[in-house]
Design a protein around this motif. Structure first.
Motif, PDB file in Angstrom:
ATOM      1  N   ASN A  24       0.834  -1.194   0.000  1.00 25.49           N
ATOM      2  CA  ASN A  24       0.000   0.000   0.000  1.00 25.49           C
ATOM      3  C   ASN A  24       0.873   1.250   0.000  1.00 25.49           C
ATOM      4  O   ASN A  24       1.438   1.613   1.032  1.00 25.49           O
ATOM      5  CB  ASN A  24      -0.914  -0.016   1.228  1.00 25.49           C
ATOM      6  CG  ASN A  24      -1.783   1.212   1.327  1.00 25.49           C
ATOM      7  OD1 ASN A  24      -2.072   1.854   0.333  1.00 25.49           O
ATOM      8  ND2 ASN A  24      -2.189   1.538   2.531  1.00 25.49           N
ATOM      9  N   SER A  25       0.947   1.941  -1.136  1.00 31.37           N
ATOM     10  CA  SER A  25       1.781   3.141  -1.220  1.00 31.37           C
ATOM     11  C   SER A  25       1.192   4.327  -0.468  1.00 31.37           C
ATOM     12  O   SER A  25       1.888   5.309  -0.223  1.00 31.37           O
ATOM     13  CB  SER A  25       2.009   3.535  -2.679  1.00 31.37           C
ATOM     14  OG  SER A  25       0.800   4.016  -3.255  1.00 31.37           O
ATOM     15  N   ALA A  26      -0.086   4.253  -0.073  1.00 35.23           N
ATOM     16  CA  ALA A  26      -0.689   5.353   0.685  1.00 35.23           C
ATOM     17  C   ALA A  26      -0.112   5.432   2.093  1.00 35.23           C
ATOM     18  O   ALA A  26      -0.179   6.476   2.731  1.00 35.23           O
ATOM     19  CB  ALA A  26      -2.206   5.194   0.747  1.00 35.23           C
ATOM     20  N   CYS A  27       0.466   4.340   2.563  1.00 35.11           N
ATOM     21  CA  CYS A  27       1.135   4.330   3.866  1.00 35.11           C
ATOM     22  C   CYS A  27       2.566   4.811   3.646  1.00 35.11           C
ATOM     23  O   CYS A  27       3.340   4.153   2.943  1.00 35.11           O
ATOM     24  CB  CYS A  27       1.138   2.918   4.447  1.00 35.11           C
ATOM     25  SG  CYS A  27       2.249   2.717   5.853  1.00 35.11           S
ATOM     26  N   PRO A  28       2.948   5.943   4.236  1.00 32.89           N
ATOM     27  CA  PRO A  28       4.302   6.448   3.991  1.00 32.89           C
ATOM     28  C   PRO A  28       5.404   5.512   4.483  1.00 32.89           C
ATOM     29  O   PRO A  28       6.471   5.435   3.867  1.00 32.89           O
ATOM     30  CB  PRO A  28       4.343   7.789   4.725  1.00 32.89           C
ATOM     31  CG  PRO A  28       3.091   7.897   5.507  1.00 32.89           C
ATOM     32  CD  PRO A  28       2.151   6.834   5.068  1.00 32.89           C
ATOM     33  N   VAL A  29       5.160   4.788   5.558  1.00 33.41           N
ATOM     34  CA  VAL A  29       6.161   3.848   6.073  1.00 33.41           C
ATOM     35  C   VAL A  29       6.307   2.674   5.115  1.00 33.41           C
ATOM     36  O   VAL A  29       7.427   2.270   4.762  1.00 33.41           O
ATOM     37  CB  VAL A  29       5.789   3.377   7.495  1.00 33.41           C
ATOM     38  CG1 VAL A  29       6.734   2.299   7.989  1.00 33.41           C
ATOM     39  CG2 VAL A  29       5.757   4.559   8.451  1.00 33.41           C
ATOM     40  N   CYS A  30       5.187   2.122   4.666  1.00 35.22           N
ATOM     41  CA  CYS A  30       5.210   0.989   3.727  1.00 35.22           C
ATOM     42  C   CYS A  30       5.858   1.404   2.413  1.00 35.22           C
ATOM     43  O   CYS A  30       6.671   0.667   1.849  1.00 35.22           O
ATOM     44  CB  CYS A  30       3.793   0.491   3.454  1.00 35.22           C
ATOM     45  SG  CYS A  30       2.893   0.026   4.938  1.00 35.22           S
ATOM     46  N   ASP A  31       5.478   2.574   1.918  1.00 36.11           N
ATOM     47  CA  ASP A  31       6.016   3.047   0.650  1.00 36.11           C
ATOM     48  C   ASP A  31       7.525   3.235   0.725  1.00 36.11           C
ATOM     49  O   ASP A  31       8.257   2.842  -0.178  1.00 36.11           O
ATOM     50  CB  ASP A  31       5.321   4.348   0.247  1.00 36.11           C
ATOM     51  CG  ASP A  31       5.582   4.714  -1.197  1.00 36.11           C
ATOM     52  OD1 ASP A  31       5.500   3.822  -2.073  1.00 36.11           O
ATOM     53  OD2 ASP A  31       5.864   5.898  -1.460  1.00 36.11           O
ATOM     54  N   HIS A  52      -3.056   0.563  -3.548  1.00 36.31           N
ATOM     55  CA  HIS A  52      -3.699   1.872  -3.453  1.00 36.31           C
ATOM     56  C   HIS A  52      -4.073   2.372  -4.848  1.00 36.31           C
ATOM     57  O   HIS A  52      -5.146   2.918  -5.049  1.00 36.31           O
ATOM     58  CB  HIS A  52      -2.762   2.866  -2.752  1.00 36.31           C
ATOM     59  CG  HIS A  52      -3.318   4.244  -2.647  1.00 36.31           C
ATOM     60  ND1 HIS A  52      -4.409   4.531  -1.866  1.00 36.31           N
ATOM     61  CD2 HIS A  52      -2.933   5.422  -3.224  1.00 36.31           C
ATOM     62  CE1 HIS A  52      -4.681   5.830  -1.966  1.00 36.31           C
ATOM     63  NE2 HIS A  52      -3.796   6.377  -2.776  1.00 36.31           N
ATOM     64  N   ARG A  53      -3.185   2.155  -5.792  1.00 36.57           N
ATOM     65  CA  ARG A  53      -3.424   2.617  -7.166  1.00 36.57           C
ATOM     66  C   ARG A  53      -4.076   1.550  -8.042  1.00 36.57           C
ATOM     67  O   ARG A  53      -4.663   1.870  -9.062  1.00 36.57           O
ATOM     68  CB  ARG A  53      -2.101   3.053  -7.787  1.00 36.57           C
ATOM     69  CG  ARG A  53      -1.552   4.298  -7.149  1.00 36.57           C
ATOM     70  CD  ARG A  53      -0.365   4.849  -7.934  1.00 36.57           C
ATOM     71  NE  ARG A  53       0.051   6.123  -7.388  1.00 36.57           N
ATOM     72  CZ  ARG A  53       1.015   6.289  -6.500  1.00 36.57           C
ATOM     73  NH1 ARG A  53       1.667   5.237  -6.053  1.00 36.57           N
ATOM     74  NH2 ARG A  53       1.333   7.485  -6.069  1.00 36.57           N
ATOM     75  N   ASN A  54      -3.948   0.287  -7.656  1.00 40.93           N
ATOM     76  CA  ASN A  54      -4.461  -0.824  -8.478  1.00 40.93           C
ATOM     77  C   ASN A  54      -5.238  -1.834  -7.646  1.00 40.93           C
ATOM     78  O   ASN A  54      -4.895  -3.020  -7.629  1.00 40.93           O
ATOM     79  CB  ASN A  54      -3.292  -1.534  -9.178  1.00 40.93           C
ATOM     80  CG  ASN A  54      -2.479  -0.591 -10.019  1.00 40.93           C
ATOM     81  OD1 ASN A  54      -2.931  -0.105 -11.033  1.00 40.93           O
ATOM     82  ND2 ASN A  54      -1.264  -0.307  -9.578  1.00 40.93           N
ATOM     83  N   PRO A  60      -8.711 -11.210  -8.502  1.00 40.64           N
ATOM     84  CA  PRO A  60      -8.442 -12.593  -8.929  1.00 40.64           C
ATOM     85  C   PRO A  60      -7.901 -13.491  -7.814  1.00 40.64           C
ATOM     86  O   PRO A  60      -8.040 -14.698  -7.866  1.00 40.64           O
ATOM     87  CB  PRO A  60      -7.395 -12.447 -10.041  1.00 40.64           C
ATOM     88  CG  PRO A  60      -7.506 -11.045 -10.508  1.00 40.64           C
ATOM     89  CD  PRO A  60      -7.977 -10.249  -9.327  1.00 40.64           C
ATOM     90  N   LEU A  61      -7.300 -12.880  -6.795  1.00 40.75           N
ATOM     91  CA  LEU A  61      -6.742 -13.640  -5.678  1.00 40.75           C
ATOM     92  C   LEU A  61      -7.725 -13.767  -4.519  1.00 40.75           C
ATOM     93  O   LEU A  61      -7.455 -14.471  -3.549  1.00 40.75           O
ATOM     94  CB  LEU A  61      -5.465 -12.973  -5.169  1.00 40.75           C
ATOM     95  CG  LEU A  61      -4.324 -12.885  -6.181  1.00 40.75           C
ATOM     96  CD1 LEU A  61      -3.208 -12.023  -5.641  1.00 40.75           C
ATOM     97  CD2 LEU A  61      -3.827 -14.267  -6.526  1.00 40.75           C
ATOM     98  N   GLY A  62      -8.838 -13.048  -4.597  1.00 41.46           N
ATOM     99  CA  GLY A  62      -9.807 -13.074  -3.511  1.00 41.46           C
ATOM    100  C   GLY A  62      -9.309 -12.344  -2.267  1.00 41.46           C
ATOM    101  O   GLY A  62      -9.767 -12.627  -1.169  1.00 41.46           O
ATOM    102  N   LEU A  63      -8.388 -11.419  -2.452  1.00 39.59           N
ATOM    103  CA  LEU A  63      -7.843 -10.670  -1.317  1.00 39.59           C
ATOM    104  C   LEU A  63      -8.678  -9.429  -1.042  1.00 39.59           C
ATOM    105  O   LEU A  63      -9.208  -8.806  -1.955  1.00 39.59           O
ATOM    106  CB  LEU A  63      -6.397 -10.255  -1.592  1.00 39.59           C
ATOM    107  CG  LEU A  63      -5.385 -11.374  -1.739  1.00 39.59           C
ATOM    108  CD1 LEU A  63      -4.028 -10.808  -2.133  1.00 39.59           C
ATOM    109  CD2 LEU A  63      -5.275 -12.175  -0.458  1.00 39.59           C
ATOM    110  N   ASP A  64      -8.767  -9.071   0.222  1.00 39.63           N
ATOM    111  CA  ASP A  64      -9.493  -7.891   0.662  1.00 39.63           C
ATOM    112  C   ASP A  64      -8.531  -6.708   0.734  1.00 39.63           C
ATOM    113  O   ASP A  64      -7.427  -6.831   1.282  1.00 39.63           O
ATOM    114  CB  ASP A  64     -10.116  -8.169   2.030  1.00 39.63           C
ATOM    115  CG  ASP A  64     -10.896  -6.985   2.547  1.00 39.63           C
ATOM    116  OD1 ASP A  64     -11.970  -6.701   1.969  1.00 39.63           O
ATOM    117  OD2 ASP A  64     -10.432  -6.353   3.505  1.00 39.63           O
ATOM    118  N   LEU A  65      -8.946  -5.565   0.204  1.00 38.73           N
ATOM    119  CA  LEU A  65      -8.088  -4.380   0.194  1.00 38.73           C
ATOM    120  C   LEU A  65      -7.618  -3.995   1.595  1.00 38.73           C
ATOM    121  O   LEU A  65      -6.440  -3.686   1.792  1.00 38.73           O
ATOM    122  CB  LEU A  65      -8.828  -3.207  -0.463  1.00 38.73           C
ATOM    123  CG  LEU A  65      -8.075  -1.884  -0.528  1.00 38.73           C
ATOM    124  CD1 LEU A  65      -6.761  -2.027  -1.301  1.00 38.73           C
ATOM    125  CD2 LEU A  65      -8.962  -0.817  -1.146  1.00 38.73           C
TER     126      LEU A  65
END
Length: 135
Positions: A24-31, A52-54, A60-65
């Motif tokens: 998640n690029s919206a998280c500054p630490v993660c980015d 965040h952008r995609n 397709p993976l059934g993952l939750d944002l």
């Protein structure tokens, strides 16, 4: 889904293709962490997916944002999904600079502590990001 998982079994056939890391690029630490890793990992070894952008890449993976916003997710070339600390350790393993640190972190007792620490840190970071409005 548990963050504490054994090492994936070796596939019968060699896997091809890159590891796919969902972050998640919206998280500054993660980015910042992903930017640092990207600089040290060969381009063909990892496909970096910014949820965040995609966010459509998760369907397709059934993952939750929200799950991916909270914890790093990785699909290895064999198709095994790793979440949290295992995903982070696998990504670190692609950087030769960190290989010395990974061996002890994969010992059974330390692997459990690493996973617990990751879960606690990720949970607090997720809460901080929500309070800051980093979505």
């Amino acid at each position: 889904m548990s963050d504490i998982s054994p090492a994936p079994a070796q596939p019968a056939e060699p896997a091809t293709g890159p590891h796919v890391v969902y972050y998640n690029s919206a998280c500054p630490v993660c980015d910042a962490g992903v930017c640092a890793m990207r600089a040290r990992i060969a381009e063909g070894d990892v496909e970096w997916v910014d949820v965040h952008r995609n966010p459509e890449r998760l369907a397709p993976l059934g993952l939750d944002l929200e799950d991916v916003r909270e914890r790093l997710h990785l699909v290895d070339p064999s198709g095994h999904l790793q979440v949290g600390a295992p995903a982070l350790l696998t990504t670190w393993s692609l950087q030769s600079r960190w290989s010395w640190l990974l061996k002890p972190l994969n010992w059974p007792g330390l692997r459990t502590l690493t996973s617990w620490a990751y879960i606690a840190f990720a949970r607090e970071l997720y809460r901080w990001n929500r309070r800051q409005g980093h979505w």
